[in-house]
Enzyme design. Structure first.
Site, PDB file in Angstrom:
ATOM      1  N   CYS A   1     -21.961 -17.959  38.645  1.00 63.15           N
ATOM      2  CA  CYS A   1     -21.075 -17.487  37.507  1.00 63.15           C
ATOM      3  C   CYS A   1     -21.646 -17.547  36.207  1.00 63.15           C
ATOM      4  O   CYS A   1     -21.750 -16.444  35.824  1.00 63.15           O
ATOM      5  CB  CYS A   1     -19.927 -18.620  37.393  1.00 63.15           C
ATOM      6  SG  CYS A   1     -19.022 -18.280  36.119  1.00 63.15           S
TER       7      CYS A   1
ATOM      8  N   GLU B   1     -17.995 -13.283  43.158  1.00 62.62           N
ATOM      9  CA  GLU B   1     -18.102 -12.756  41.916  1.00 62.62           C
ATOM     10  C   GLU B   1     -17.863 -11.433  41.845  1.00 62.62           C
ATOM     11  O   GLU B   1     -17.283 -10.821  41.084  1.00 62.62           O
ATOM     12  CB  GLU B   1     -19.586 -13.021  41.488  1.00 62.62           C
ATOM     13  CG  GLU B   1     -19.561 -14.692  40.650  1.00 62.62           C
ATOM     14  CD  GLU B   1     -18.507 -14.892  39.390  1.00 62.62           C
ATOM     15  OE1 GLU B   1     -18.231 -13.846  38.869  1.00 62.62           O
ATOM     16  OE2 GLU B   1     -18.608 -16.094  39.310  1.00 62.62           O
TER      17      GLU B   1
END
Lengths: 511, 511
Positions: A429, A501
């Site tokens: 992230c 993601e």
């Protein structure tokens, strides 16, 4: 002679029970052996996994053509009047008669049977006053129902209404509740119907698998024995069996033990336990790969590269930099990301609790502080740009599928994983947002000082780069202490999270 | 008609297995029914709890005086040549013959048997070439060994050396390894002896309980099937069975499922799952007690008051205030407290991860920062006063019993407990040190500015009082959101932790 001494410890810290806790007892009434397709071991495994004390009550022994009734005392020993929860396994009318002879407590008992195990005669026998229970449920597949009651076949074919089948089975038997499983290929909706209350529960399976009605029945009686309502019990049983089948993969035995931790593994991992004396070191047969930066190694790794590229070259970021992203998609993203950050913060706390060194624990806490800042930015955006007024708004954001998948992955690693694995899951992230935003650093076409320009700037500024350098340092620290196999496992996690993601941004674009 | 719809989710976040994971299969070879004292359900439960796929292989059916051999195909189906792990249950020489007939893979198999189940003939039969295995272990109690081999009885009585008994059993049979259990009342030391390698492992039980050799054998084969060494497997089996017996309390069935979480409970607690639709609210029948300060309510609560008084009036603190505490006892305390604070910080991180509101998460992190300060004070003391030079010293502090008991309690609550329960467990440390030290605030006889004076001052200064006020506020916040039953449970935890605190200071005084 080599002599080692260890002490046994007690109590253990990994108990999920307190002392003297009374586990419910569930009796499986059945002939022996049971049907070859499904076996008594599955019943007992499922009951154990559900924290029940399992008891077998064998009514008759059937080998080849011989059928020998068990001595009545033996039946009585297991089916005495204190029994409250019964799973009816492979039984016939004869076995119902034996039950009736030995067991007076039937009107207080809760019974779950399955169409897979009971003969048609027994299902009807159950209705003809042979057995009267406190509460009874029949779990039956659509195929079984139609095979036992072919006279319904015609009427069903016309309507193709599974609720009608459930009602017809209920009428033909004394079972008060029916769970009709649609386990045909592609069948994904199951129906629970209560003759008594008229309640109906539709359960749709996202990933339909072939389930045997018998195992669902066993999990249901286990849930009932813990005081859950019949609807909860049935939901839990279906979820449990479906997951057991999915986890096993095709051709393998369902993994009914999937939520059990291996006791010895818990002991070995517990610093208070004394097994260390006899612990054999694990020796790695693989040579460790050489690299200067574990981060650079990771993003080139075959398990990571495709999803890393999809993630860090995502069109979502380009549309922001170009200032052309639909503002509603951006709002959806910000809201999902806000909810994500709450989970992200929680998992960093767990990583802190597992950190091997105090400085690692502190690093995690510093990161949680930054996450709070980022959340503050999101709150501000939602208030200033999107007119959110009330702080309670942030607690009512509806969670999308991509967010749930990601959070669930985190929960899974948090529960099972080491600190190293948690860091591998938490790092993409931070690194990926930076990597994606920095590509547009001097190339933002969106309005200067506007929301999109500011967003790119947050993830490409000097301060953010500092954070990434710290991330890289921690990854290197982890690489030093890990074996070749562990590095492979970390790469696998890193790659899987990069895919999550990318899906997170996909979800925003298709909103 | 009431209709509800829910969806089944997959994958679940609480898996402790990955997809397609191959669980080891363990076959219990036995007659049916097995002995009444111990039953096949226990075997299968133990195997399930150890993440093994359990299989029963019944050689003969024995009811009353009748003994019917099972059809040989049925035995072969369960005892085919791919079988690697066998528990020998209740068998006789006849059953060994059946095994030999059907099973060619014996030389590759790993067998654990128990003296409780095998007849003496079978134990000796095992040695007479009937069965030759890859690896074989006999778990036998001292009583069983002496009953089967009374000819040793005399020689043993003289020496009372259990190692001799283990060796004699090894010599009389072909079993390569012997685990001799001393399960007589008060017997607390068990011996593992390997005829093959000459290795000996002494296992001492801190809380001796009566164990059946059969269940220990089953847990041992389960551990072996997961690739543990024989010594690890035996240690783990003894620890497991002992805990199962202790947890059950007297007169109850051992809790072999103590480390299993109830699957439906996991689903219901998981925010990503959709069972919420059908979840019934729990209604509390008890009225909620009224109070202004939950802290004041707690320390007067009958479950707390005795241990709170013992803790906050502890002589350890008086001796510090009076300046008369033996400096070695103080050093021991500081070292134990240093190790304690590491655990305390970890558990605060876990509390943070479970906190319902973000501000609660942040409060936990602030506390972790303060804990680091306190550790810094301890480090400084140990360096300045006690001449510690090397930072690695702090990692090698030997953990005492009181510390282990306390940490284990924390681990237990951290694993199972809610945020509220964790706070209840973490608060007595902060509140009690303050309450204990403040009694001496203006009454310190120890040297002004010295180590003891400074210690009292840390826990009675304004700043510390501020922290206590924050603690009281958090407790009030928790009390608002808890039911009467939950408040009782929190009081129980608070009281138990106060007792652990008192024992922590006891340990320093008796050092």
């Amino acid at each position: 002679m080599s002599v080692t001494s260890v002490k046994l410890n007690t109590p253990a810290p990994y108990f999920s029970l307190s002392k003297g806790c009374d586990l419910p007892q569930v009796v499986v009434v059945s002939t022996f052996p049971t049907s070859p397709q499904y076996s008594i071991e599955d019943d007992i495994s499922i009951l154990s996994t559900h924290k029940c004390i399992p008891k077998m009550c064998t009514t008759r022994i059937v080998t080849g053509d011989t059928s020998i009734p068990m001595p009545i005392e033996s039946v009585k020993a297991n089916l005495n009047d204190s029994v409250r929860f019964i799973k009816l396994g492979k039984v016939d009318v004869e076995d119902l008669r034996i039950m009736q002879q030995t067991f007076n407590g039937m009107q207080n008992a809760c019974v779950v049977a399955s169409g897979h195990d009971m003969s048609k005669d027994a299902i009807i026998g159950f209705s003809s006053g042979k057995v009267e229970t406190g509460s009874s449920t029949m779990v039956i597949t659509l195929d079984e129902a139609l095979a036992y009651f072919p006279e319904y076949f015609e009427s069903i074919k016309k309507g193709e209404d599974n609720l009608e089948v459930a009602k017809l089975v209920a009428e033909s038997s004394a079972f008060q509740n029916i769970l009709l499983l649609n386990t045909a290929p592609g069948g994904n909706s199951h129906i629970y119907y209560s003759k008594q209350t008229g309640e109906q529960l539709n359960i749709e399976s996202k990933s339909p698998v072939s389930m045997i009605s018998s195992t669902v029945a066993t999990a249901a009686i286990a849930n009932l024995s813990h005081g859950y309502t019949i609807k909860e019990a049935i939901y839990g049983a279906l979820e449990f069996v479906q997951n057991a089948v999915i986890l096993a993969d095709s051709n393998k035995h369902p993994n009914y033990m999937y939520s059990v931790s291996l006791p010895l593994e818990c002991m070995v991992n517990d610093e208070c336990f004394e097994a260390h004396e006899i612990r054999s070191p694990k020796i790695s047969p693989l040579p460790k790969p050489k690299f200067d930066s574990f981060y650079q190694y990771l993003i080139q790794h075959p398990l990571v590269k495709p999803s890393w590229e999809a993630y860090t070259n995502h069109d979502f970021v380009r549309q922001i930099a170009d200032g052309i992203l639909d503002i509603n998609k951006f709002k959806f993203f910000i809201e999902q990301d806000y909810s994500y950050l709450v989970d992200y913060g929680r998992v960093h706390c767990i990583a802190g609790s597992k950190a091997p060194e105090l400085e690692n624990m502190e690093e995690e806490l510093v990161i949680v502080g930054r996450i709070r800042e980022e959340m503050g930015q999101h709150e501000q955006r939602l208030k200033e740009v999107f007119g959110v007024k009330d702080d309670s708004y942030f607690k009512t954001i509806e969670r999308g599928t991509a967010l749930n998948n990601y959070s669930r992955y985190f929960n899974d690693i948090a529960r099972r994983g080491s600190w190293e694995e948690l860091v591998a899951a938490l790092t993409p992230c931070m690194m990926g947002y930076g990597a994606a935003a920095m590509k547009f650093k001097n190339n933002v076409k969106a309005e200067k000082g506007g929301m999109y320009d500011e967003w790119i700037n947050i993830y490409s500024c000097e301060n953010y780069e500092d954070g990434m350098r710290l991330g890289e340092k921690i990854l290197n620290h982890i690489a030093e202490r890990s074996s070749a196999e562990e590095l492979e496992r970390l790469a696998k996690i890193y790659g899987e999270v990069c895919a999550l993601e990318a899906q997170f941004w996909d979800a925003a674009l298709v909103f």
